[in-house]
Design an enzyme around this catalytic site. Sequence first.
Site, PDB file in Angstrom:
ATOM      1  N   HIS A 455      16.222  -1.686   7.942  1.00 42.97           N
ATOM      2  CA  HIS A 455      15.320  -0.616   8.369  1.00 42.97           C
ATOM      3  C   HIS A 455      15.935   0.732   8.116  1.00 42.97           C
ATOM      4  CE1 HIS A 455      13.372  -3.642  11.155  1.00 42.97           C
ATOM      5  NE2 HIS A 455      12.652  -3.446  10.085  1.00 42.97           N
ATOM      6  N   ARG A 598       0.320  -0.053  12.571  1.00 50.75           N
ATOM      7  CA  ARG A 598       0.509  -1.507  12.492  1.00 50.75           C
ATOM      8  C   ARG A 598       1.081  -1.954  13.832  1.00 50.75           C
ATOM      9  NH1 ARG A 598       4.475  -3.999   8.081  1.00 50.75           N
ATOM     10  NH2 ARG A 598       6.047  -3.222   9.510  1.00 50.75           N
ATOM     11  N   GLU A 697       0.216 -10.423   3.293  1.00 51.41           N
ATOM     12  CA  GLU A 697       1.617 -10.545   2.886  1.00 51.41           C
ATOM     13  C   GLU A 697       2.089 -11.993   2.906  1.00 51.41           C
ATOM     14  OE1 GLU A 697       3.923  -8.033   5.498  1.00 51.41           O
ATOM     15  OE2 GLU A 697       2.728  -8.567   7.238  1.00 51.41           O
ATOM     16  N   ASP A 721       6.886  -8.504   1.743  1.00 55.98           N
ATOM     17  CA  ASP A 721       6.862  -9.873   2.243  1.00 55.98           C
ATOM     18  C   ASP A 721       6.128 -10.796   1.281  1.00 55.98           C
ATOM     19  OD1 ASP A 721       8.301 -10.201   4.663  1.00 55.98           O
ATOM     20  OD2 ASP A 721       6.895  -8.820   5.611  1.00 55.98           O
ATOM     21  N   CYS A 768       0.708  -1.355   0.692  1.00 57.97           N
ATOM     22  CA  CYS A 768       1.648  -0.569   1.503  1.00 57.97           C
ATOM     23  C   CYS A 768       3.084  -1.045   1.316  1.00 57.97           C
ATOM     24  CB  CYS A 768       1.270  -0.620   2.977  1.00 57.97           C
ATOM     25  SG  CYS A 768       1.405  -2.273   3.691  1.00 57.97           S
TER      26      CYS A 768
HETATM   27  C1  PEP Z   1       5.576  -5.436   3.433  1.00 56.94           C
HETATM   28  O1  PEP Z   1       5.915  -6.566   3.792  1.00 56.94           O
HETATM   29  O2  PEP Z   1       5.355  -5.130   2.250  1.00 56.94           O
HETATM   30  C2  PEP Z   1       5.434  -4.360   4.421  1.00 56.94           C
HETATM   31  C3  PEP Z   1       4.887  -3.220   4.126  1.00 56.94           C
HETATM   32  O3  PEP Z   1       5.933  -4.591   5.648  1.00 56.94           O
HETATM   33  P1  PEP Z   1       7.478  -4.611   6.039  1.00 56.94           P
HETATM   34  O4  PEP Z   1       8.273  -4.142   4.849  1.00 56.94           O
HETATM   35  O5  PEP Z   1       7.604  -3.707   7.211  1.00 56.94           O
HETATM   36  O6  PEP Z   1       7.701  -6.027   6.384  1.00 56.94           O
HETATM   37 MG    MG Z   2       5.798  -7.104   5.907  1.00 57.23          MG
END
Ligand code: PEP
Ligand code: MG
Length: 833
Positions: A455, A598, A697, A721, A768
């Site tokens: 993160h 989200r 995802e 994901d 996204c």
């Molecule tokens: C993804 O999985 O592409 C996404 C936007 O969510 P995260 O990266 O937070 O899992």
């Molecule tokens: Mg994700």
Amino acid sequence: MVGIVIVSHSANLAIGVQELASQMVQGDVKIALAAGIDDPENPLGTDAMKVHQAIASVYSDDGVVVLMDLGSAVMSAEMALEFLPEEQRDKVKLCEAPIVEGTIAAVVQAANGANIDRVLMEARGALAAKIAHLSSVIGDLSLVNSEVEATNEQRQISKQIHLTIQNQMGLHARPAAKFVAAASRFDCDITVQNVSNHSEWVNGKSINQLLILAVHQGNEIAIAAVGADAERALATLQQLVESNFGEKTTALAINSAFTSPYSSLLAPSALHGIPTSPGIAIGKAFLYQPLPVEVTEQQVEDPQAEWQQLETAIQIAHREIEEIRQAASAQTSEEEAAIFDAHLLFLEDPTFLSAVRQRIFDYGLNAAAAWKIVIDRIVRTYKNLKDPYLQARSADVRDVGQRVLRLLSGVTFSLLDLPEPKILIASDLTPSEITQLNPKKVLGICTARGSATSHSGILAKSFGIPAVMGLGTELLKLENDTLIALNGESGQVWLNPNEAEIDQLNTQINHQLAIQEESKILASQPAITRDGKKLTIMANIGGIGDAKLAVAAGAEGIGLLRSEFLYMDRMTPLTEEEQVEIYHAIAEIISPHPLIIRTLDIGGDKPLSYLNLSPENNPFLGWRGIRFLLDNPDLLKTQLRAILRVSATYKTKILLPMITSIREVRAVKEILADVRTELQLADILFDENIEIGITIEVPSAAIMADKLATEVDFFSIGTNDLSQYVMASDRTNPKVAKLANVFEPAVLRTIAQTVQAAHHTGIKVAVCGELASFPEAAPILVGLGVDELSMVSPAIPAVKAAIAKLTMEEAEAIANIILNLDSGEAVKNYLTN
Ligand code: PEP
Ligand code: MG
């Protein structure tokens, strides 16, 4: 002036305490005694009537503080209060401080004319100086660790073994951790002595005591065990020692010169780590050390509550360290990761915990102060040891101690404001630390460890700060102000780069700046293809800090607020009010554009320590995202309420993570309906037409996209994901992470199918995941018909520029070709050549 009453079973004791206290002050303090009983045969005891009379004799409106010894003294004092007129009762305070120290402290304050609260506070804190003065680790810990003393006699009759330590580093942190872990599995008391330096016997289940024995290669240790399973314990420990704790043995070091495993290594000239946030930076190093948490000593009313708070903080710290350990073992070596086993054992050390417990329960200290006193003492003890390796362990103990203190005090960051732009060097940075950075002052980031969750990496990117992570502990040997350069795209780091290297890097930086300048002009303009097709470009954010950057970068909304970031570095989940405040602030910043929130996406690579998510064998296939929320409907409800409340004022949408089935969507919709009814009944306004979307995802969601499209208002494709699930490769495992290549035709075909299904039903699709932020991917996504792209803010201008160069016809043609290529490499080659 506040009056003082001393209640004791013994008249002699009370007179002595009065005498001692009076000598400390000049001038008169009103002190009255209620001690002993009028029975010449049996003079020890207390009498409530006497206490009452003593109080009355020193009473004034300033109040009276009553100090007692124990047992019936306390009860008599309580009863005496009952005899007082009601208007006086409130002004008479029974003080739990120890009678001698407390009386002296109280008398001194009263003599100075302090008010009753101050007198009480001083009396309650009267033991602090003594605690601070007397406790040294070994003395201190053995004081509370009476079993070590108790076994001294038994040790004579216990079974003992004598062993020679062969490890090159002696009983250093890793083997000591293994020793303690093995010893702790048995019920018997286990004590250890370093025979070679005639040390004291110490608790074999305490990592601190074991390390302080300073056992070197070639030293003889004695292990004694008392208890039913003593023989088995000794056999196990013998085997562990004789196997050299699984380490390779090397010849005995000449002169037993005992140095840190790292100290003999020279600082390297280049390092290679995990490319985390693109960009090149050159500058002087700034070694970041979190500022120590400030702790105030307080006397507490409810020691049990303090202890529980401390236990929670320890549990959370434990999980955090486990996560770091996991990441270290995946990214570096098992050897390096094993050092964290010692960190974990510091948190479990029974003698250490007893010392802290004693300060809370016996001396009434607040948890943070009790913890800090004991930690500081252990740190001092390690520092005073002659052995440089053990001296270095003081840093480990301090780190662990600070981690717990940060949790206890709720301090989530302590970054210094850099006076001039520098490259930040740190062991690791938490998301909250990154969000506090001033991007103008931080040219780049290098960390020794990759974040367990990456993160921090996502945030570094979102702040546009070039970063390389997972560089290993070598990095931390750098001196402040060393010249350093990094390339966040290749993962390369140069230490003291030479002139030719600097020139070359500067050329690249200038090129980078020129592109940025050029694309800035486009940032404020909409993303329109040459033939007029408009795409909505939004930003992915983690909090208020990057919301402002999103606006500056030209985002037309927040396409993804990763709300879980807000839940990190805390000991409890966010309340509804806290969420409303944050969502409101973000929505205001981005208004009139929409904010897509989200719901909490935890589990998998994003654990939240306080939610008791136990480790799973396959966390990415486990209890994460919407699965966790549906099993914890209160968390979901609170979040939905907060989002709905904000929707009354600002355009807000709900996005559900990790949807794998229609069943899940319907279950959330039912909960949402309940929340809506609750709000309606309470006359709380919200947007009746609030949109609800899902992330695509997981392959099952993409396969069922036609059905899912009829259930929701929009899709948002999470390619990070999606690529790992389509390609069946863990995105955090460096050994297979490459396979989770988002340019693989399999992933792109899944996106194509999702877009088709959505458009067939008439709903919009966003992307996204990271893919949206690559300008080279723009032709594919535009060509596949994606309506919206959401990305880290710094990527927005370049993506807008890439879109402006296309026509729909070209983009569709490119997408068609690419879907028919046979590998991710082929796709990349096609796009970049
Ligand atoms: C993804 O999985 O592409 C996404 C936007 O969510 P995260 O990266 O937070 O899992
Ligand atoms: Mg994700």
